[in-house]
Design a protein around this motif. Structure first.
Motif, short mmCIF file in Angstrom:
data_model
loop_
_atom_site.label_atom_id
_atom_site.label_comp_id
_atom_site.label_asym_id
_atom_site.label_seq_id
_atom_site.Cartn_x
_atom_site.Cartn_y
_atom_site.Cartn_z
N TYR A 79 17.90 84.25 72.82
CA TYR A 79 17.63 83.45 73.86
C TYR A 79 16.28 84.09 74.54
O TYR A 79 15.94 85.20 74.69
CB TYR A 79 18.50 83.45 75.07
N LEU B 155 15.14 80.26 67.93
CA LEU B 155 15.62 79.83 66.39
C LEU B 155 14.73 80.74 65.70
O LEU B 155 13.47 80.83 65.88
CB LEU B 155 15.42 78.43 66.11
N HIS C 105 20.07 80.40 64.93
CA HIS C 105 19.97 80.89 66.22
C HIS C 105 20.19 82.39 66.33
O HIS C 105 21.12 82.87 65.99
CB HIS C 105 20.94 80.20 67.20
N ASN D 218 21.36 87.67 70.20
CA ASN D 218 22.90 87.21 70.15
C ASN D 218 23.67 88.68 69.73
O ASN D 218 25.02 88.48 70.07
CB ASN D 218 22.97 86.26 69.03
N SER E 54 25.53 84.96 75.26
CA SER E 54 25.65 83.36 75.35
C SER E 54 26.51 82.93 76.63
O SER E 54 26.04 82.28 77.35
CB SER E 54 26.56 82.89 74.27
N ASP F 14 16.73 78.51 73.89
CA ASP F 14 17.37 78.94 72.44
C ASP F 14 16.18 79.67 71.80
O ASP F 14 15.17 79.02 71.67
CB ASP F 14 18.17 77.93 71.84
#
Length: 98
Positions: free
Chosen positions: A65, A52, A62, A79, A85, A50
């Motif tokens: 990735y 952040l 978030h 995202n 996801s 993840d």
């Protein structure tokens, strides 16, 4: 300072995935600013983490990735891409040969 920010932005943009496709054995993707698409076997995925953003005065959120391949190459899956996801979940399971 401006040159440093520009350099970091240019470097990070080169890691950003802009389109992808995945099946049961391979991942195809194209990165921003990098013309040829890449195809990787799912077994080459070393980790999916993840990503952040935030910190001291800004709440963490978030934003995507970080994909790390076993040869040390990296890619960023934002995202903002549809199904990002789902792909991350798929890679976490199938990228480890499970």
């Amino acid at each position: 300072m401006g040159a440093l920010v520009f350099g970091l932005r240019y470097w990070s943009d080169r890691l950003t995935i802009i389109e992808f496709a995945c099946d049961e054995s391979s991942l195809w993707f194209r990165k921003l600013g990098k013309a040829p698409a890449e195809t990787r076997a799912l077994s080459e995925v070393g980790g999916v983490y993840d990503f952040l953003w935030g910190g001291y005065c800004v709440p963490e959120r978030h934003i995507g990735y970080r994909l790390v391949f076993k040869d040390g190459e990296e890619a960023f899956l934002p995202n903002s891409l549809v199904q990002a996801s789902s792909l991350a979940s798929h890679l976490r399971v199938h990228g480890r040969g499970e």
